[in-house]
Design an enzyme around this catalytic site. Structure first.
Site, PDB file in Angstrom:
ATOM      1  N   ASP A 296      34.965  27.669  11.082  1.00 10.02           N
ATOM      2  CA  ASP A 296      33.951  28.113  12.039  1.00 10.02           C
ATOM      3  C   ASP A 296      32.784  27.122  12.060  1.00 10.02           C
ATOM      4  O   ASP A 296      32.285  26.760  13.132  1.00 10.02           O
ATOM      5  CB  ASP A 296      33.466  29.514  11.662  1.00 10.02           C
ATOM      6  CG  ASP A 296      32.431  30.051  12.626  1.00 10.02           C
ATOM      7  OD1 ASP A 296      32.812  30.401  13.761  1.00 10.02           O
ATOM      8  OD2 ASP A 296      31.239  30.114  12.267  1.00 10.02           O
ATOM      9  N   MET A 324      35.653  41.704  34.797  1.00  9.66           N
ATOM     10  CA  MET A 324      35.534  40.395  34.158  1.00  9.66           C
ATOM     11  C   MET A 324      34.272  39.675  34.618  1.00  9.66           C
ATOM     12  O   MET A 324      33.488  39.174  33.807  1.00  9.66           O
ATOM     13  CB  MET A 324      36.774  39.543  34.445  1.00  9.66           C
ATOM     14  CG  MET A 324      36.731  38.140  33.861  1.00  9.66           C
ATOM     15  SD  MET A 324      36.577  38.082  32.062  1.00  9.66           S
ATOM     16  CE  MET A 324      38.270  38.320  31.556  1.00  9.66           C
ATOM     17  N   ASP A 343      30.665  38.100  45.456  1.00 14.40           N
ATOM     18  CA  ASP A 343      31.982  38.626  45.800  1.00 14.40           C
ATOM     19  C   ASP A 343      32.038  38.774  47.317  1.00 14.40           C
ATOM     20  O   ASP A 343      31.050  38.520  48.021  1.00 14.40           O
ATOM     21  CB  ASP A 343      32.240  39.964  45.106  1.00 14.40           C
ATOM     22  CG  ASP A 343      33.740  40.195  44.871  1.00 14.40           C
ATOM     23  OD1 ASP A 343      34.172  40.157  43.705  1.00 14.40           O
ATOM     24  OD2 ASP A 343      34.478  40.395  45.857  1.00 14.40           O
ATOM     25  N   VAL A 400      38.189  35.022  40.156  1.00 17.55           N
ATOM     26  CA  VAL A 400      38.876  35.840  41.160  1.00 17.55           C
ATOM     27  C   VAL A 400      40.316  36.082  40.705  1.00 17.55           C
ATOM     28  O   VAL A 400      40.703  35.717  39.601  1.00 17.55           O
ATOM     29  CB  VAL A 400      38.819  35.174  42.560  1.00 17.55           C
ATOM     30  CG1 VAL A 400      37.372  34.945  42.986  1.00 17.55           C
ATOM     31  CG2 VAL A 400      39.596  33.853  42.595  1.00 17.55           C
ATOM     32  N   VAL A 401      41.103  36.692  41.570  1.00 17.91           N
ATOM     33  CA  VAL A 401      42.471  37.078  41.230  1.00 17.91           C
ATOM     34  C   VAL A 401      43.299  35.872  40.760  1.00 17.91           C
ATOM     35  O   VAL A 401      43.098  34.749  41.220  1.00 17.91           O
ATOM     36  CB  VAL A 401      43.131  37.765  42.452  1.00 17.91           C
ATOM     37  CG1 VAL A 401      43.268  36.798  43.617  1.00 17.91           C
ATOM     38  CG2 VAL A 401      44.480  38.368  42.088  1.00 17.91           C
ATOM     39  N   SER A 429      43.754  32.131  33.320  1.00 19.39           N
ATOM     40  CA  SER A 429      44.331  32.311  31.986  1.00 19.39           C
ATOM     41  C   SER A 429      45.625  31.523  31.809  1.00 19.39           C
ATOM     42  O   SER A 429      46.049  31.288  30.682  1.00 19.39           O
ATOM     43  CB  SER A 429      44.588  33.796  31.715  1.00 19.39           C
ATOM     44  OG  SER A 429      45.378  34.369  32.741  1.00 19.39           O
ATOM     45  N   HIS A 450      38.126  29.702  30.020  1.00 20.49           N
ATOM     46  CA  HIS A 450      38.920  30.919  29.858  1.00 20.49           C
ATOM     47  C   HIS A 450      38.231  31.893  28.909  1.00 20.49           C
ATOM     48  O   HIS A 450      38.202  31.688  27.701  1.00 20.49           O
ATOM     49  CB  HIS A 450      40.314  30.537  29.343  1.00 20.49           C
ATOM     50  CG  HIS A 450      41.217  31.710  29.142  1.00 20.49           C
ATOM     51  ND1 HIS A 450      42.285  31.681  28.267  1.00 20.49           N
ATOM     52  CD2 HIS A 450      41.220  32.956  29.697  1.00 20.49           C
ATOM     53  CE1 HIS A 450      42.901  32.852  28.293  1.00 20.49           C
ATOM     54  NE2 HIS A 450      42.271  33.629  29.146  1.00 20.49           N
ATOM     55  N   TYR A 660      39.927  34.104  16.744  1.00 23.18           N
ATOM     56  CA  TYR A 660      38.893  34.597  17.658  1.00 23.18           C
ATOM     57  C   TYR A 660      39.438  35.036  19.013  1.00 23.18           C
ATOM     58  O   TYR A 660      38.841  35.868  19.681  1.00 23.18           O
ATOM     59  CB  TYR A 660      37.827  33.512  17.877  1.00 23.18           C
ATOM     60  CG  TYR A 660      36.875  33.321  16.721  1.00 23.18           C
ATOM     61  CD1 TYR A 660      36.802  34.231  15.673  1.00 23.18           C
ATOM     62  CD2 TYR A 660      36.026  32.214  16.669  1.00 23.18           C
ATOM     63  CE1 TYR A 660      35.924  34.048  14.619  1.00 23.18           C
ATOM     64  CE2 TYR A 660      35.138  32.022  15.618  1.00 23.18           C
ATOM     65  CZ  TYR A 660      35.095  32.947  14.598  1.00 23.18           C
ATOM     66  OH  TYR A 660      34.215  32.767  13.561  1.00 23.18           O
TER      67      TYR A 660
END
Length: 729
Positions: A296, A324, A343, A400-401, A429, A450, A660
């Site tokens: 760490d 999110m 948005d 977004v999506v 992701s 991410h 983590y």
């Protein structure tokens, strides 16, 4: 000057009062082996001063003593048990001499006094602290227990219950709480600390304060009746068994040691502490947990070095609200970076603002903030349906999506609305950053960022360097992540990056187990109770979302078809086709109902067995060892491949990302620490038994080489110097 060492000095202050000042080179004081030896030499000088009337301990740093030098631990823990025991006896003789001085002693404590720093001040008669104090004994978090008398003195000062709470949990407390429980005797402002300390010492010298009576309980057995002792220690052992469990032996060892030592005076009690500490120091758990601490520090130091010439972003923006986006906006605003949340519809914006407000209200309920602070933070989150204010933004993260076409369109549009130097990042992701960068005019200003869900709890942020990402872009995003209180780890681009790339082979191992007849309930139980994951794979898939996993699985298969393309319909497919998406709709591997606190609670659902029957063979029993091997080998192999391919830069960063980001059991220390503990040759022998299961089980060549040459992934640690040489500064 009475004595001058490398890390402390001793001098007269006034009127027979001496001061012992901790003043190590560098920014902080640590109680390393050299400082302990130097303290002993200073006390030797002090013991010869016949006109000594009192002693003040203080620090010349912003913190008193931050603790022992943990960089020494791994080498100290390698010395034979007898030698480690001898050194602990020596160290404790030093603190006993401090405690036994024939004059009153006082520690003026500012900032941190942790671990050995706390144990040092416990040996003084009085403790005066500043309001910024953090004092405690975090040793059990490192797989050990106090070794400089902390488990002996603290219970005799505070009583068993308060001491057990601090020691078993590895807690530190602030000034107000420390004063309440008697850990410090007073709290004064920093500018009045020395003046106040001298005043207390004078009262003790003149007899207005009975310093001998203050000292005496620390030398005697713990004053508890048999009934009180039975209650305190039975409750403590029950709590520790529930919270720490079998994988973390240190808390239970500490409680049992305090219990056994309760009926003895200081010397015998210290001997028991020594006998308990030494075996703990030689456990794999201690090596793993100390390794995590050092990793760490390494990761944070790397981030600090990367951003030393970079100004932290002053204005951020999030594209895409919802849970999110709201979580990211909250975290940024909470840590002092205002954020615009954009948005395309009011419903999503309301959801994002509701999420941020909910998280702030939790802080209010816990007493962390007041209403004024809450209003101040929420006012720095600006919801919008357009790009107003984006010309002032330093960094934008898109959330977004998870669809490359949508993400590309949103990023390309946003690029036209911001300044040329503004950094864009995607919270994807799995989608390669290079693919998303193809839609941009300035790909050098773009990278991946991410976050992990829930954002406010998960410490990791993966920073993904695209092929064209500039160093300045990476540094700016790392600076923002660090400002948000996160641990940023930079990885290179590939499908799934690092964390998801190694997670999906683990899920593939799970799918193969179910295909071959394993019961998912047993797999979950084994991976939680035996290996130590916070959630078994079925439960984790439900939390991630079966639909999310189904989509990501396809992305990973396209990215790594040789290993991750499956030729059969699996459990994830079956649940997805049945619209069992996990916690989000109450049905996955498990059925979910809200408990009294509104949190989803899992229950068994027999209907899922019928669904899984279509994708699995006849049920059969697997041993715990076989389940662990079949689950972990695909993940470990992929982690090693990521290091070999340069996706992740070092074993330390890989292990911290796993701990983590995925909750890899800390007592194992991460994949590479686990490999080193097992030994590469032993791992190779185990893995070869399962190679027939397919490419995910084939051990990478680099790991085979390690096994052939018996090489670890972490640099070998040399044992500490002989104990005799550690007794001199």
């Amino acid at each position: 000057m009475l004595y001058k060492g490398d890390t402390l000095y001793l001098d007269w202050l006034e009127d027979g009062i001496a001061e012992l000042v901790f003043d190590a080179p560098g920014s902080v004081n640590k109680l390393d082996t050299a400082t302990v030896a130097s303290l002993g030499q200073a006390l030797e000088v002090l013991e010869k001063q016949h006109d000594l009337k009192g002693l003040l301990l203080r620090s010349n740093k912003a913190a008193f003593i931050v603790g022992a030098d943990i960089t020494e631990f791994l080498s100290l823990f390698l010395v034979p048990e007898e030698q480690l025991s001898q050194w602990l006896h020596f160290a404790n003789s030093v603190f006993n001499r401090l405690e036994d001085l024939p004059v009153p002693t006082l520690a003026a404590v500012n900032g941190y006094a942790l671990g050995g720093g706390c144990e040092c001040v416990l040996a003084t008669d009085y403790r005066l602290a500043t309001p910024d104090l953090r004092i405690g004994l975090p040793e059990t978090k490192l797989g050990i227990m106090p070794g400089f008398g902390g488990s002996v003195r603290l219970p005799r000062m505070l009583g068993a219950d308060s001491a057990l709470e601090i020691i078993a949990a590895g807690k530190d407390v602030g000034a107000e709480h420390a004063l309440k429980i008697g850990l410090v005797d007073g709290v004064v402002k920093q500018e009045k600390l020395i003046e106040g300390a001298i005043a207390v010492l004078r009262q003790a010298i003149t007899g207005d304060l009975d310093w001998r009576a203050k000292r005496q309980p620390k030398l005697e057995p713990l004053k508890l009746s048999k009934i009180e002792a039975a209650m305190s220690f039975t409750i403590a052992k029950g709590m520790v068994a529930q919270t720490a469990g079998k994988h973390y032996p240190a808390p239970m060892t500490a409680v049992k040691t305090i219990e056994a030592a309760a009926r003895f005076g200081r010397e015998e009690a210290l001997n028991l502490e020594n006998k308990s500490f030494v075996p703990l120091a030689h456990t794999n758990e201690a090596r793993a947990l100390v390794g995590i601490f050092l990793n760490d520090q390494y990761v944070k130091g790397k981030a600090k070095k990367l951003t030393k010439d970079i100004e932290t972003p002053k204005q951020a923006a999030v594209l895409g609200a919802g849970i999110m986006g709201g979580g990211i906006a909250y975290q940024s605003a909470w840590k002092g970076v205002p954020v615009i949340m954009k948005d395309i519809n009011d419903k999503s914006l309301n959801l994002g603002m509701t999420e941020a407000a909910k998280l702030l209200n939790k802080q209010l309920e816990r007493g962390k903030i007041d209403g004024l602070k809450l209003a101040g933070v929420i006012s720095t989150i600006h919801p919008t349906l357009d790009y107003a204010g984006f010309d002032r933004v330093d960094v934008v993260v898109e959330a977004v999506v998870e669809n490359p076409k949508v993400k590309k369109a949103v990023l390309a549009e946003t690029e036209q609305k911001v300044r040329p130097e503004t950094v864009l990042a995607s919270n994807t992701s799995t989608i390669p950053i290079g693919e998303l960068a193809s839609a941009l005019e300035r790909p050098e200003n773009f990278c991946g960022m991410h976050f992990f869900n829930p954002v406010h709890r998960m410490p990791l942020v993966e920073i993904i360097r695209g092929e064209k990402s500039s160093d300045e872009t990476i540094a700016k995003v790392v600076a923002w992540a660090s400002k948000m209180g996160k641990t940023p780890i930079v990885v290179n681009d590939c499908p799934g990056f690092f964390v998801n790339r190694v997670l999906f082979p683990y899920f593939a191992g799970f799918s193969q187990l179910l295909r071959d007849g394993a019961d998912f309930r047993k797999v979950d139980k084994v991976m939680e109770k035996q290996f130590g994951w916070p959630m078994g794979p079925a439960y984790l898939l439900d939390v991630v979302g079966i639909d999310t996993a189904h989509h990501a699985q396809a992305v990973m298969a396209a990215g790594f078809p040789q290993r991750m393309q499956k030729e059969y319909r699996d459990a994830i497919d079956a649940l997805f086709d049945a619209s069992r998406f996990g916690q989000k709709n109450g049905l996955g591997f498990w059925r979910y109902k809200e408990d009294s606190k509104g949190k989803p609670k899992k229950e068994e659902d027999a209907a899922v067995d019928d669904l899984l029957a279509s994708v699995s063979q006849t049920k059969r029993d697997f041993s715990d060892d076989e389940i662990i091997a079949r689950m972990m080998i695909p993940m470990i192999n992929e982690v090693v491949r990521c290091l070999e391919e340069g996706i992740i830069a070092s074993p330390a960063e890989a292990d911290m990302a796993l701990v983590y980001g995925l909750g890899f059991p800390p007592f194992h220390g991460g994949a590479f620490r686990w490999l080193d503990t097992q030994g590469s040759a032993k791992y190779l022998d185990m893995a070869q038994q399962y190679q027939h299961l397919g490419p995910l089980y084939e051990v990478p060549e680099g790991l085979r080489n390690k096994a052939r040459h018996n090489e670890p992934y972490y640099p070998p640690v040399e044992p500490a110097r002989p104990v005799g040489s550690l007794k001199t500064a």
